[in-house]
Design a protein around this motif. Structure first.
Motif, PDB file in Angstrom:
ATOM      1  N   LYS A 175      31.366  93.164 -17.674  1.00 50.74           N
ATOM      2  CA  LYS A 175      31.749  94.511 -17.257  1.00 50.74           C
ATOM      3  C   LYS A 175      33.065  94.883 -17.927  1.00 50.74           C
ATOM      4  CE  LYS A 175      32.557  97.493 -13.244  1.00 50.74           C
ATOM      5  NZ  LYS A 175      33.665  98.217 -13.855  1.00 50.74           N
ATOM      6  N   ILE A 176      33.069  95.982 -18.639  1.00 51.09           N
ATOM      7  CA  ILE A 176      34.256  96.465 -19.350  1.00 51.09           C
ATOM      8  C   ILE A 176      35.036  97.406 -18.433  1.00 51.09           C
ATOM      9  CG2 ILE A 176      35.103  97.566 -21.453  1.00 51.09           C
ATOM     10  CD1 ILE A 176      33.468  95.001 -21.923  1.00 51.09           C
ATOM     11  N   SER A 177      36.350  97.294 -18.409  1.00 50.15           N
ATOM     12  CA  SER A 177      37.177  98.088 -17.502  1.00 50.15           C
ATOM     13  C   SER A 177      37.257  99.554 -17.927  1.00 50.15           C
ATOM     14  CB  SER A 177      38.597  97.515 -17.446  1.00 50.15           C
ATOM     15  OG  SER A 177      39.282  97.744 -18.675  1.00 50.15           O
ATOM     16  N   ASP A 178      37.605 100.431 -16.975  1.00 53.08           N
ATOM     17  CA  ASP A 178      37.786 101.855 -17.273  1.00 53.08           C
ATOM     18  C   ASP A 178      38.859 102.061 -18.342  1.00 53.08           C
ATOM     19  OD1 ASP A 178      35.933 102.301 -15.347  1.00 53.08           O
ATOM     20  OD2 ASP A 178      37.169 103.579 -14.082  1.00 53.08           O
ATOM     21  N   ASP A 179      39.921 101.249 -18.293  1.00 52.16           N
ATOM     22  CA  ASP A 179      41.001 101.383 -19.270  1.00 52.16           C
ATOM     23  C   ASP A 179      40.474 101.174 -20.690  1.00 52.16           C
ATOM     24  OD1 ASP A 179      43.691 101.483 -17.618  1.00 52.16           O
ATOM     25  OD2 ASP A 179      42.392 100.024 -16.651  1.00 52.16           O
ATOM     26  N   GLU A 180      39.628 100.165 -20.857  1.00 55.83           N
ATOM     27  CA  GLU A 180      39.063  99.888 -22.177  1.00 55.83           C
ATOM     28  C   GLU A 180      38.092 100.993 -22.603  1.00 55.83           C
ATOM     29  OE1 GLU A 180      39.928  97.698 -24.264  1.00 55.83           O
ATOM     30  OE2 GLU A 180      40.646  95.878 -23.286  1.00 55.83           O
ATOM     31  N   ILE A 181      37.360 101.546 -21.643  1.00 53.27           N
ATOM     32  CA  ILE A 181      36.477 102.674 -21.959  1.00 53.27           C
ATOM     33  C   ILE A 181      37.310 103.836 -22.493  1.00 53.27           C
ATOM     34  CG2 ILE A 181      34.890 104.392 -20.999  1.00 53.27           C
ATOM     35  CD1 ILE A 181      34.006 102.264 -18.968  1.00 53.27           C
ATOM     36  N   GLY A 182      38.498 104.024 -21.903  1.00 52.80           N
ATOM     37  CA  GLY A 182      39.398 105.077 -22.366  1.00 52.80           C
ATOM     38  C   GLY A 182      39.803 104.898 -23.812  1.00 52.80           C
ATOM     39  N   TYR A 183      40.059 103.654 -24.233  1.00 56.59           N
ATOM     40  CA  TYR A 183      40.414 103.395 -25.635  1.00 56.59           C
ATOM     41  C   TYR A 183      39.243 103.702 -26.569  1.00 56.59           C
ATOM     42  CZ  TYR A 183      44.930 101.300 -24.539  1.00 56.59           C
ATOM     43  OH  TYR A 183      46.218 101.111 -24.126  1.00 56.59           O
TER      44      TYR A 183
END
Length: 644
Positions: free
Chosen positions: A371-379
């Motif tokens: 599961k990838i974090s929301d912060d990484e999705i933002g990048y």
């Protein structure tokens, strides 16, 4: 006192302006009716504490001191101070290894012990996802749970406000006054530079915060890492980590164990790059990334091409994106994700691009089972945003006519300047000088003219510019291009909307209170109506688990795969805000079930809804619509509000 009363009083105390009950309800996540009831209860306890008028409500400032005294509110307390106090309390409990006395904390916070206990209850609900808990033993409080989870909680709390506060070494120094933060930053930076490792200022501060936190825990006698989990992916980087640990040992006069060296290694692995990587070309890319990365990136590019008919293999996008995904996969393997100070801005400001990034991330998660974090999705959204916008424009150029006097080389020079400046967005098909047929002009998407056009009876937009093509002329053309494209997108939206809405898939909500209740009820309806397949509910929840679909007081839940039996959108309008996950509240829900052949409809409707409801006034007006016909009519007549 009742906390709902407290929040209303403190919110009204923020300013002396009138606040309508709708805006109070939206801000606090209550129903409009509840707000009115709470205000009535407050005024029953203290006559005219809150004054009302046709404009709304406001605090009786002439009686403020007596009101605060009656309700036992500290004079310095504000609406924001509740969260600030709780954050202060949690950070202090997390950064120490020793229990803290509740009476000492109440004195430091200028509040009662009873209030601190209520804060602890609220905080335990908030930190439940980290599998840690604040417990009391007599007059003392402490946090129990895994040390790495405590550290993750601490870092998330510190970064929680970074959309309004950029984290600096000064901030970290305030959090840890006993450590020499500025000297530590210099030591870390010098160590990286000496080994040809490069970080930007944000990444350096992030490394500094992580190192500071585990050093503080070590000084308290706590070892947080598990040496059995150590996996070395880069021996050279691990040697550099040992060197940095040795330098920190000498400076701080402490003993850093192997598990802490591994912590440093993970930080450097996640947040640094080498000079060699910065010089990478497309031909060299396979020397720096593994086969898994290339396979995943190719799947992502194939997905984007399938949905949008665009090719993002241009080196200016491809190389940085491949390196970013490679680094992300490394972080995923060790469970260490970056924090993103721009996350809220990205999600609320560019929800369409963020949604695209979530879809891309789902490909990564499906491939890696991580599961990838929301912060990484933002990048990922930051990588996609500019490239997607630029590439998409190439396939939707406006066909233009240029009207210019027949003066020497003016016409070819101006045409060349325009095509150079707006290469991705316009194509100048014809140049007219003194003679032109107005009927011909009506066939173009846009007319750019330095000549007055009299009695032009056509809907074709015209931009009047000077022959000198000034910066003001550039702005005029940019704005007109955006306006034309937005109008086209909105017309597609209206056509698509009529295909997917239905009176029976509309609800004025009075009973549903949570995201889970909404999805449960709507999914059952759509499955029973043969709109969606049996696994629809679980697939919608899976998308929510990846990242909440709420933003700007609306939610757009859907599935990753567009495989519905029919294409429909279920609309919920709720005066009482619906709790959407742990932090968000929404008043409008647009739940999509979309078939494979209609997947473009979803992205078109999503884009306009996100633009429309970025305006709070539109949200408030939409909530007020009484029935399906009024609501749809509102959506179909918003072209001007989108353009303005």
């Amino acid at each position: 006192m009742i906390e709902k009363h407290l929040k209303i009083l403190l919110l009204l105390d923020e300013s002396n302006e009138w606040r309508p009950s709708k805006k109070i309800a939206q801000r606090l996540g209550y129903s409009q009716r509840s707000v009115k009831n709470y205000i009535q209860q407050i005024n029953q306890l203290f006559s005219e504490a809150i004054i009302s008028s046709k404009k709304g409500y406001r605090l009786n400032t002439a009686q403020r001191e007596k009101i605060f005294q009656y309700f036992d509110i500290e004079p310095i307390q504000t609406f924001q101070s509740i969260e600030s106090r709780r954050k202060y309390l949690l950070l202090n409990l997390l950064k120490t290894t020793q229990p803290l006395n509740i009476f000492d904390l109440s004195e430091q916070l200028y509040t009662s012990v009873t209030t601190v206990k209520k804060d602890i209850q609220a905080l335990n609900n908030e930190i439940d996802e980290y599998n840690i808990k604040i417990v009391s033993a007599g007059d003392y409080l402490k946090v129990i749970g895994e040390e790495n989870e405590k550290r993750r909680t601490f870092i998330d709390q510190v970064y929680g406000d970074t959309d309004s506060l950029i984290l600096t070494e000064e901030t970290i120094q305030q959090l840890f006054p006993d450590l020499k933060i500025f000297e530590m930053k210099t030591l870390i930076n010098n160590s990286l530079v000496d080994n040809d490792l490069f970080v930007d200022e944000y990444a350096l501060i992030s490394i500094l915060l992580h190192v500071t936190l585990f050093i503080e825990q070590m000084r308290g006698g706590t070892n947080s890492s598990n040496a059995a989990k150590i996996v070395i992916l880069d021996e050279k980087l691990y040697d550099i980590s040992k060197q940095l640990a040795a330098a920190l040992q000498d400076f701080l006069k402490i003993e850093i164990e192997e598990s802490e060296i591994y912590e440093i290694y993970i930080l450097l692995l996640a947040k640094t790059s080498t000079a060699e990587q910065k010089r990478v070309t497309r031909e060299d890319i396979e020397r720096f990334v593994n086969d898994e990365t290339i396979v995943i990136v190719e799947k992502i590019l194939s997905f984007l091409k399938d949905f949008y008919v665009i090719d993002l293999k241009d080196e200016s996008f491809y190389i940085p994106f491949v390196l970013h995904i490679n680094s992300l996969l490394t972080r995923a393997r060790v469970g260490h994700f970056l924090k993103n100070p721009l996350l809220t801005s990205i999600k609320n400001g560019q929800p369409f691009i963020y949604e695209l990034a979530v879809s891309v991330t789902s490909i990564i998660s499906e491939f890696t089972q991580v599961k990838i974090s929301d912060d990484e999705i933002g990048y990922i959204a930051l990588h996609l945003g500019g490239a997607f916008s630029k590439e998409n424009q190439k396939y939707h150029k406006l066909v233009c006519a240029l009207l210019v006097p027949e003066v020497r080389t003016l016409a070819p020079d101006l045409k060349k300047k325009l095509e150079s400046q707006f290469n991705d967005t316009i194509y100048i098909e014809r140049v007219y000088t003194t003679n032109f047929d107005q009927r011909e002009l009506a066939n173009f998407d846009l007319i750019i003219s330095t000549i007055p056009i009299r009695n032009f009876d056509s809907s074709t937009p015209v931009v009047a510019i000077t022959p000198f093509f000034t910066s003001e002329d550039q702005k005029k053309i940019y704005f007109k291009i955006d306006e034309i494209k937005l109008k086209r997108t909105y017309q597609d939206f209206k056509d698509n909307l009529n295909q997917i809405v239905d009176n029976k898939y509309f609800m004025k909500n009075t009973v549903l209170k949570t995201r889970e209740e909404v999805i449960e009820v709507v999914a059952d309806i759509l499955v029973n109506e043969k709109v969606a397949q049996e696994d629809f509910k679980e697939n919608v929840l899976a998308r929510e688990r990846m990242s909440s679909t709420a933003f700007n007081n609306i939610a757009i839940p859907h599935t990753f795969k567009m495989n519905a039996l029919q294409s429909k959108m279920y609309i919920i309008v709720s005066e009482r805000a619906i709790s959407w996950g742990k932090k968000d509240f929404v008043n409008l829900v647009f739940l999509f079930a979309i078939s494979e052949q209609d997947k473009q409809i979803f992205y078109n409707v999503f884009e306009i809804l996100s633009l429309l409801f970025a305006n709070e006034e539109n949200t408030l007006e939409a909530i007020n619509k009484k029935n399906f016909a009024d609501f749809i009519n509102f959506l179909l007549h918003q072209e001007q509000s989108l353009i303005e």
